[in-house]
Design an enzyme around this catalytic site. Sequence first.
Site, PDB file in Angstrom:
ATOM      1  N   GLY A 323       0.886  -1.112   0.206  1.00 37.86           N
ATOM      2  CA  GLY A 323      -0.077  -0.115  -0.017  1.00 37.86           C
ATOM      3  C   GLY A 323       0.802   1.249  -0.038  1.00 37.86           C
ATOM      4  N   ALA A 324       1.987   1.038   0.834  1.00 40.18           N
ATOM      5  CA  ALA A 324       2.927   2.273   0.644  1.00 40.18           C
ATOM      6  C   ALA A 324       4.276   1.699   1.466  1.00 40.18           C
ATOM      7  CB  ALA A 324       2.238   3.575   1.513  1.00 40.18           C
ATOM      8  N   MET A 325       5.260   2.308   1.238  1.00 47.48           N
ATOM      9  CA  MET A 325       6.506   2.070   1.723  1.00 47.48           C
ATOM     10  C   MET A 325       7.346   3.281   2.260  1.00 47.48           C
ATOM     11  SD  MET A 325       8.548  -0.204   2.659  1.00 47.48           S
ATOM     12  CE  MET A 325      10.285   0.304   3.193  1.00 47.48           C
ATOM     13  N   GLU A 360       3.216   6.331   7.404  1.00 40.49           N
ATOM     14  CA  GLU A 360       4.297   6.240   6.956  1.00 40.49           C
ATOM     15  C   GLU A 360       5.319   7.382   7.318  1.00 40.49           C
ATOM     16  OE1 GLU A 360       5.128   3.810   5.025  1.00 40.49           O
ATOM     17  OE2 GLU A 360       3.094   3.066   4.992  1.00 40.49           O
ATOM     18  N   GLU A 382       6.187  -1.788  12.882  1.00 36.33           N
ATOM     19  CA  GLU A 382       4.923  -1.936  12.321  1.00 36.33           C
ATOM     20  C   GLU A 382       3.783  -1.357  13.175  1.00 36.33           C
ATOM     21  OE1 GLU A 382       4.676  -1.049   9.243  1.00 36.33           O
ATOM     22  OE2 GLU A 382       6.653  -1.630   8.252  1.00 36.33           O
TER      23      GLU A 382
END
Length: 939
Positions: A323-325, A360, A382
């Site tokens: 989804g995102a990094m 993020e 996370e």
Amino acid sequence: MGKGYYISKHLATAAMVLAAIALVTIIALSVVYNREKSKNAAKFSKATTLPVFPTPKTSNEPWDKYRLPDTLSPQYYNVTLWPRLVKNANGMYIFTGISGVMFTCEKKTDLILIHSNKLNLTVFKGHHAKLTGLSGVTAPAIKTTWFQSETQYLVIQLEGKLKPGKDYWLYTEFTGELADDLEGFYRSEYMENGEKKIIAITQMQATYARKAFPCFDEPGMKAVFHITLIHDRGTTNGMLWTGGQTIFGPTKRMSTYLIAFVVSDFTYIDVRIWARKKAIEDRQGDYALNITQPILEFFEKYYNTSYPLSKSDQIALPDFNSGAMENWGLVAYRETALLYDPRTSANGNKQRIVTVVSHELAHMWFGNLVTVKWWNDLWLNEGFASYVEYLGADYAEPTWNMKDQTILYDLQSAFAVDSLTSSHPLSRKEEEVNTPSEISEMFNTISYSKGAAVLKMLSEFLTEPVFAKGLSNYLKQFAFGSSVHSDLWEYLQKAVDQTPGIKLPYSVHEIMNRWILQMGFPVVTIDTRTGNVSQKHFLLEPEAVVDRKSEFNYEWFVPIKWMKKGQVQDQLWLLQKSAIHKPMKVSKNEWVLANLHVSGYFRVNYDLGNWERLLSQLESNHQVIPVVNRAQILDDAFNLARASIINITLALRTTKYLLHEREYIPWEAALRNLNYFFQLFDRSEVYGAMQAYLKKQVKPLFEYFGTISSNWTTVPSGHTDQFTQIIALSLACSTGVEGCRELTRSWFKKWMQNPPNNAIHPNLRSTVYCNAIAAGGAEEWNFGWQMFQKATVAAEAVKLRSALACTKVPWLLNRYLEYTMNPEKIRKQDATSTIGYIASNIIGQPLAWDFIRANWDYFFKLYGTGSFIFSGLIRDVTYRFCTPFELSQLKRFQKDNAETGFGSGTQALQQAIEKTTAKIKWLEGNKEPVLQWFLSESA
């Protein structure tokens, strides 16, 4: 670990030497670039097939182990890469590169192991690397080199020993494929204004940096990186532009998995938000831009630490596996997670953007500035970001009550997985997490959602100021370094010790290790007749055998916030199996509610009398009970019934008060549990009676929103009210409330008659599209497909892609499944989620299951063993399984594909077997009572 970022004297000297080498290299490559460009870069003459180095048959040698030895420590990399965005003579997209790494020898050794995967390394005099000593040190000669494919190492054996405390320089040249596999350095293709465009982008987490250049690819192996990209003019997001190359300044000391670079013709808006030119022109980046600065300001205050970098870029990519990094300084997103168009994007899309951006950006400190030493502690990264994302989002959107939604998106999600015997502790033993597949498997609900829920609980009983103070000191101590979970406990304990009035029954270490070093969670049972409070490991299958041993014997130190008949009481701790707490003994006209505001990570059960009084309170005046606790009561009751702890009819009775409920969170919690029942019973005689009951329950909600929205022509102003409106429309249509289906079909028909004018509100489009396509045939499906192909906003494309799976026509579903194997029709990043959408359709589920079984080898080879997607894919296609025959199919699938393997889906497959087994057993004793209850209540 040092307290800050610094370069030692010997490293600074070496860096000057390396900078000179880099300059010579860049000049040389610039000459090559111009020469090759004039000849046509597509005809690059170097080898383009990936090598197969001989792999000696060895036993327990260092190169057979997945963890790097502790003999070498990287300090500085100098990497130059040249991606070709046109095919070469062999029809391939490639990149070429050179890489140098300066490392310090920590222990005497004659062996260098460095990660390298799918790179064709140039051979120098029979070897795949050159080794040089620095600061007058003579390096031993290279004896032999080879590639160890299983552990993904370039193995370099030396004639002599490296000397401890001395620095060396390892140089390689290589060619790699710029594939479309969404890993490492890869390519993405998209259409803009009728033109096909190709960009080169990266995704290094967790073990893919080694696909871009040889490196010590472990999170604890931090180093400084100096990266140069060679490219056509106008095609990169650069720091220093010199002709056809971009030279990036040296990074901070960082992990390989956080490196990112992009070669594209994207444009941006300040802070900076990068995206396709059309998306920026359409102002789709404006919302992300507006919330980024407030979120960064919030985290600077929260961490009491300045933003660690000199730049903050965020980029929306057409193809992205995650989804995102949280790449440090260049955060990458799927377009749906960063771009927002108010004309076509729903309120839910907006919320997703603010939470993902907050998640993020939280990593810029927690995860990037301070990184876990190894992936067994991934939850620390996370789980933390998943918790504080709600704090950052709440600061950016203070009227949305974002903090309350953690119960839906973290706590209840974690409970669903952590109640299985196939769960695992938050922090696993290092030896359990070695291979790329095992590492990818850690990116799961436990690490993210349970991690968030447990940290929220910790913050609650420490208080937020104490928690934040401990975090701030922890970040300062380990800045630009790495840590383990016990380091965090140490600094939180120091904050406790420095704060008057904070008293804990045990140390932070002793309390929290019980929550992170053993899997699962307790169900706390309160007997209000005696005041007895007890705990027990909660399992959906109570007779299941737990193979994983626990040094704590599955007991926890449980902080319990509670109220008595609406009045908040002093917090208490349950520190053993059971104890008498006299204040919880109440009279017959009082009720107890535990886990107030759902601050703890545990379920709650009561004696029958207290349950009855809570149900009575819900039906007479539900607002006396906090909104998140109403959701908790629903979710706890249904799951306690699934575990055969309470009667299923008691759980069903918790839904009766919904006639009066208007809040989103309780309705969403109810819907999730009822959807589970839909999946169980939609192929049996229970379904009709269940539909009739739910129709009666949702009708007042449907009518309420019809009234306040002027007959569905407007949407409510409240943020979560808009979500409740969606539930009202969706559930009313699925249960057959009069007028609902006709309404959605008429909206869709008007759109078909005039495609440029889509008057359906973005919030309601997913429901409208799905209902209309389900009620229609090929004409409606083909129209939806055409609109999907023309969609220029990613959020709208997702709505249509999901809705296309709603059709009841089998041949359309089978055709749609075939489309997932064609990236020209369905992007690779979307293939598995599309199969999941189809599997959620009662008609599509067996088709999707057959499709996956027939094509497992194809998908496994396409996405690789390290991909994150397999767990979700297995979960989606097996979600409905509840019969002995389906269980036998699952076990056969497991056996038939044992040789191929399941990658990151290994645990998900075991969980599917466990869930199916539990459902079969549960249905044997509960199907008939459920049927009779729905029949009696729907009359």
